[in-house]
Structures are given as structure tokens and as C-alpha cells.
Design a protein around this motif. Sequence first.
Motif, PDB file in Angstrom:
ATOM      1  N   ALA A   1      50.301  36.354  20.858  1.00  0.00           N
ATOM      2  CA  ALA A   1      49.683  37.676  20.430  1.00  0.00           C
ATOM      3  C   ALA A   1      50.575  38.036  19.176  1.00  0.00           C
ATOM      4  CB  ALA A   1      50.117  38.881  21.193  1.00  0.00           C
ATOM      5  N   LEU A   2      51.674  37.624  19.037  1.00  0.00           N
ATOM      6  CA  LEU A   2      52.708  37.877  18.006  1.00  0.00           C
ATOM      7  C   LEU A   2      52.081  37.223  16.693  1.00  0.00           C
ATOM      8  CD1 LEU A   2      56.073  38.306  19.198  1.00  0.00           C
ATOM      9  CD2 LEU A   2      54.594  40.244  18.816  1.00  0.00           C
ATOM     10  N   ALA A   3      51.925  35.780  17.117  1.00  0.00           N
ATOM     11  CA  ALA A   3      51.600  34.822  16.143  1.00  0.00           C
ATOM     12  C   ALA A   3      50.059  35.003  15.536  1.00  0.00           C
ATOM     13  CB  ALA A   3      51.676  33.396  16.566  1.00  0.00           C
TER      14      ALA A   3
ATOM     15  N   PHE B   1      68.492  41.437  16.626  1.00  0.00           N
ATOM     16  CA  PHE B   1      68.408  41.534  18.233  1.00  0.00           C
ATOM     17  C   PHE B   1      67.052  41.629  18.662  1.00  0.00           C
ATOM     18  CE2 PHE B   1      68.931  44.714  21.950  1.00  0.00           C
ATOM     19  CZ  PHE B   1      69.214  43.737  22.662  1.00  0.00           C
ATOM     20  N   THR B   2      66.736  40.342  19.288  1.00  0.00           N
ATOM     21  CA  THR B   2      65.473  40.161  19.951  1.00  0.00           C
ATOM     22  C   THR B   2      65.309  39.156  20.960  1.00  0.00           C
ATOM     23  OG1 THR B   2      63.028  40.332  19.750  1.00  0.00           O
ATOM     24  CG2 THR B   2      64.044  38.883  17.965  1.00  0.00           C
ATOM     25  N   LEU B   3      64.239  38.645  21.355  1.00  0.00           N
ATOM     26  CA  LEU B   3      64.352  37.430  22.276  1.00  0.00           C
ATOM     27  C   LEU B   3      63.761  36.237  21.558  1.00  0.00           C
ATOM     28  CD1 LEU B   3      65.578  38.359  24.720  1.00  0.00           C
ATOM     29  CD2 LEU B   3      63.670  37.672  25.950  1.00  0.00           C
ATOM     30  N   ALA B   4      63.714  35.234  21.655  1.00  0.00           N
ATOM     31  CA  ALA B   4      63.443  33.734  21.047  1.00  0.00           C
ATOM     32  C   ALA B   4      61.906  33.767  20.678  1.00  0.00           C
ATOM     33  CB  ALA B   4      63.917  32.455  21.999  1.00  0.00           C
ATOM     34  N   PRO B   5      61.116  34.179  21.262  1.00  0.00           N
ATOM     35  CA  PRO B   5      59.580  34.002  21.334  1.00  0.00           C
ATOM     36  C   PRO B   5      59.368  35.045  20.004  1.00  0.00           C
ATOM     37  CG  PRO B   5      59.762  35.126  23.349  1.00  0.00           C
ATOM     38  CD  PRO B   5      61.255  34.878  22.810  1.00  0.00           C
ATOM     39  N   VAL B   6      60.024  35.765  19.475  1.00  0.00           N
ATOM     40  CA  VAL B   6      59.706  36.584  18.316  1.00  0.00           C
ATOM     41  C   VAL B   6      59.888  35.798  16.912  1.00  0.00           C
ATOM     42  CG1 VAL B   6      60.062  38.750  17.152  1.00  0.00           C
ATOM     43  CG2 VAL B   6      60.063  38.698  19.532  1.00  0.00           C
ATOM     44  N   PRO B   7      61.231  35.343  16.718  1.00  0.00           N
ATOM     45  CA  PRO B   7      61.250  34.721  15.336  1.00  0.00           C
ATOM     46  C   PRO B   7      60.423  33.105  15.500  1.00  0.00           C
ATOM     47  CG  PRO B   7      63.376  34.633  16.710  1.00  0.00           C
ATOM     48  CD  PRO B   7      62.438  35.514  17.370  1.00  0.00           C
TER      49      PRO B   7
ATOM     50  N   CYS C   1      55.849  45.278  21.441  1.00  0.00           N
ATOM     51  CA  CYS C   1      55.860  46.112  22.491  1.00  0.00           C
ATOM     52  C   CYS C   1      56.123  45.450  23.936  1.00  0.00           C
ATOM     53  CB  CYS C   1      54.843  47.119  22.737  1.00  0.00           C
ATOM     54  SG  CYS C   1      54.314  48.013  20.991  1.00  0.00           S
ATOM     55  N   ALA C   2      56.656  44.201  23.878  1.00  0.00           N
ATOM     56  CA  ALA C   2      56.964  43.378  25.042  1.00  0.00           C
ATOM     57  C   ALA C   2      57.667  44.359  26.124  1.00  0.00           C
ATOM     58  CB  ALA C   2      57.767  42.014  24.876  1.00  0.00           C
ATOM     59  N   HIS C   3      58.621  45.303  25.587  1.00  0.00           N
ATOM     60  CA  HIS C   3      59.549  45.951  26.431  1.00  0.00           C
ATOM     61  C   HIS C   3      59.203  47.282  26.336  1.00  0.00           C
ATOM     62  CE1 HIS C   3      62.793  42.401  25.974  1.00  0.00           C
ATOM     63  NE2 HIS C   3      61.645  42.247  26.418  1.00  0.00           N
TER      64      HIS C   3
ATOM     65  N   TYR D   1      51.663  43.222  23.181  1.00  0.00           N
ATOM     66  CA  TYR D   1      52.353  43.315  24.523  1.00  0.00           C
ATOM     67  C   TYR D   1      52.189  41.951  25.372  1.00  0.00           C
ATOM     68  CZ  TYR D   1      50.713  48.216  23.156  1.00  0.00           C
ATOM     69  OH  TYR D   1      50.316  49.222  22.484  1.00  0.00           O
ATOM     70  N   SER D   2      53.247  41.969  26.013  1.00  0.00           N
ATOM     71  CA  SER D   2      53.160  40.674  26.571  1.00  0.00           C
ATOM     72  C   SER D   2      52.939  41.089  28.162  1.00  0.00           C
ATOM     73  CB  SER D   2      54.780  40.028  26.781  1.00  0.00           C
ATOM     74  OG  SER D   2      55.052  39.231  27.912  1.00  0.00           O
ATOM     75  N   THR D   3      52.294  40.129  29.103  1.00  0.00           N
ATOM     76  CA  THR D   3      52.173  40.408  30.397  1.00  0.00           C
ATOM     77  C   THR D   3      52.647  39.381  31.231  1.00  0.00           C
ATOM     78  OG1 THR D   3      49.802  39.515  30.378  1.00  0.00           O
ATOM     79  CG2 THR D   3      49.971  41.708  30.008  1.00  0.00           C
TER      80      THR D   3
HETATM   81  C1  LIG Z   1      60.913  40.929  23.145  1.00  0.00           C
HETATM   82  C2  LIG Z   1      59.787  40.163  23.163  1.00  0.00           C
HETATM   83  N1  LIG Z   1      58.679  39.766  22.605  1.00  0.00           N
HETATM   84  C3  LIG Z   1      57.660  38.832  22.950  1.00  0.00           C
HETATM   85  C4  LIG Z   1      58.027  38.001  23.995  1.00  0.00           C
HETATM   86  C5  LIG Z   1      56.785  37.008  24.166  1.00  0.00           C
HETATM   87  O1  LIG Z   1      56.166  37.200  25.330  1.00  0.00           O
HETATM   88  P1  LIG Z   1      55.749  35.977  26.231  1.00  0.00           P
HETATM   89  O2  LIG Z   1      56.666  35.428  26.992  1.00  0.00           O
HETATM   90  O3  LIG Z   1      54.446  36.613  26.906  1.00  0.00           O
HETATM   91  O4  LIG Z   1      55.132  34.939  25.103  1.00  0.00           O
HETATM   92  C6  LIG Z   1      59.053  38.354  25.009  1.00  0.00           C
HETATM   93  C7  LIG Z   1      58.996  37.522  26.078  1.00  0.00           C
HETATM   94  O5  LIG Z   1      60.002  37.532  26.862  1.00  0.00           O
HETATM   95  C8  LIG Z   1      60.111  39.165  24.561  1.00  0.00           C
HETATM   96  O6  LIG Z   1      60.960  39.291  25.111  1.00  0.00           O
END
Ligand SMILES: Cc1ncc(COP(=O)(O)O)c(C=O)c1O
Length: 404
Positions: free
Chosen positions: A71-73, A92-98, A164-166, A186-188
Amino acid sequence: MTREIFTGNFTQTDPLPPEAEAAALAVMRSGRLHRYAEAPGEVCEVSLLEREFAAWAGARHALAVASGGYALATALRALGVGPGDKVLTNAFTLAPVPGAIASLGAVPVFVGVTEALVIDVDDLAARAGEARVLLLSHMRGHIADMDRLMEICDAAGIAVVEDCAHTLGARWNGVLSGRHGVIGAYSTQSYKHLNSGEGGLLVTDDADLAAKMILLSGSYMFYERHGAAPPREAFEAARYDMPNISGRMDNLRAAVLRPQLATLGARCAGWNARYRAVEAGLRGTPGLTLIDRPEAEDYVMSSFQFLLLDWAGEAVRAVVDRCRARGVELKWFGASEPHGFTSRYSHWRYTATDPMPQSDRVLAGLIDMRLPLAFSIEDCTLIARIIREEVTACVAGKAPSKAL
Ligand SMILES: Cc1ncc(COP(=O)(O)O)c(C=O)c1O
């Protein structure tokens, strides 16, 4: 004195409701799992989910996709981000964002984090000239002052994509997270507020961006069958330019998500009750900083964070180890190596970044913990008691001492 031990499972997920089971079975019995495998006259589960999610978010358009990262990409690509472009995002975020930025050959430009665990809007204002898109992560459910942030971005002509994953269900000043920027994502994934294993959702009011994202998601030119798509004309310009990068959601996942959307409010209230129980139990613990929650923020907290600010690394490690020995699983963002879901900007070496001392100070003391709904309020009170005792013991010098 016997030490209390917690025996719950921090990676516990909730069972899906019986309605989801029934809907999944119906899809499996039909064999029509693919996003465009509809019977004549049928509106498929993915289209129905898109309609319902758009209505829930108060958005004109919605698209269901294969993951939050996808979704982000897709949002970035629809905004024209390409190789070499810089994209502002949170340190400060999780690896899938960068990772979503890097997947386009674009370059993340990290913006600092404050002690409130939100993007540092002053740092953002200082870097506003560096990029035309901000991929804003509401990391771990903490929402920055969105009024100020949008003012800065609007003035600088920066398009905001909200991750808005969180924060699915959370609000700032009454506005749903995901509805401040031009696109909400968003992530599900199973540990999020809606669970389809893997999955993602996008919302926007912008017809051109919606059309581009639908085409990108692999429409095979069936875009008129989408549940919350713009009118046909919106696709005319983009249909020749957008590559087909398959990644729309399938019917099985959409079928299990729809019943969860209907009960989201009750689950959000359940997470918040657990969050408040832990917060109350930790309040006043020496050496431990709770995160201030602004009045304008209507959070949904399925996890808990606190700071051991300016502690020596070995003292933080001791707290984590001692809590683990009593069944309480804490994650530490200050660890030298990335571990599990936890990593930080300096670990993502595919992109060169200058050190960020203020952010490093926050991340070095940042502790994170899941709050599954399977835990009772009493469980949460016990967890807080254990953390409180172990932090207090470390402060009192029974474990490696605090750096002063
Ligand atoms: C802050 C944040 N953004 C994006 C994602 C990406 O979501 P997905 O795991 O569905 O690719 C995650 C997943 O853990 C996340 O924690």
C-alpha cells in the motif's frame, strides 16, 4: 517472598469471528478467490470491503491490496515518486516504511523523533525543502500534532501519505487517522487492528490518485469493477502510463476482514482499557518515563511504550532480561542489532544517514510491549507490577546501575 510470574503469550492473536469463518468457507466453496473471478452479476468480497472501508473512513475511494508495505509503495508511486527522489519519513518507524521508499529506488530522508514518540515537527519544518512527499508513520499509535504538521506540509507543497498501520480507528482533533493527508494507508497483517494475515488498504478523495493506484494494483483494465473507484474518465489519462504491478487483495482475505470492520470499535475500546491499566500501574515508577498523550489525540493502543531515558545500555538490558525471566516480553529499540520486528534508522544501511543524537537518545531508552486482547485487565495490572518492580530494583542498584 515469592515473585509473581506472568504466563500469558505476548504473540497471541485473537480468533476471527464466526462470521469471518462462514464468509471464508463460502469463498473457498466457490473457488472464486482471485480479485476478478466474479460470477455474472456478483460483486466480489474485495469490492464490498472497499466500499465498506471507504464508507467507514468517510473517503471517496478505497483500494484493498496485498500488504501494508505494498500500500505504501503504491501510494508513493501514484504520487510520481521514482528512482533517486527523496522522501521524508520518520526515524522511528518499522522497516517496511523505509523499505517501501527503497522499493521504488527512492531515498528515505529521516526526520527525528521526540520524547512523545512522534515525528519532530520542528525538524520536519527544517527539512521541508528536501522533498515533495512525506511518508508519515504514526508509529506505535502515537500521533503528532497533525494541525501543525499539515500546516508545514501545505505551506511547503509536500504531499502527505499517512502510514496508519498502528492507528486504524484513531483520531486527531476528531479527524480519523489517514484522513489528514492526501492518501491514508493501513495494514491488515495479523498484529494490526484488522487481521487477514497479510493485507493492506488505501483511502483517498483524489480521483486521479485513486485511478493510478487501482491501475498499479494490477487491474487488467477491469477497473470499473472496483468497489470504491472513481468514474471511468479518471482512468483515461493514466491507463497507458501506469504499469500493472499485481497486488490487489484476494476475496478470501477480504471475506475475513469485513466482519471485523463491523466490530472494530469494541476491540479498540478493549485495547485502550488494557493500555490504561498498564499506564496506571506504571505511573510514578522511579526512572521510568511514561509517554504524554495530548488531549487532541484519540488513540487506539494495541501496544505500550515507555522510556528509560539516559539509562546505560546494560541497565536497560537488565530490565528486559529480568522482566523476561518473569514472563513479560519487552522489546528494546536501543539494542545494537536489529531483532524481530524491532530495528531503527541506523540499521537500514542501504541508505546513508547522518547521526541524529536527539533521536538516538529517545530510541536508546525506548521499550515496547504488545497488548493482546487475550490479556485480561488483571493480567495488565500484573504485567505493570512486574515491570515496576524490576525497574525499581535496577534503579536501587540491585542490577547494573543507571548511568548518570
Ligand atoms: C509502522 C508500520 N508501517 C507499515 C507496515 C507494513 O505493513 P505490512 O506488514 O502489512 O506490509 C508495518 C508492519 O508491521 C508497520 O509496523
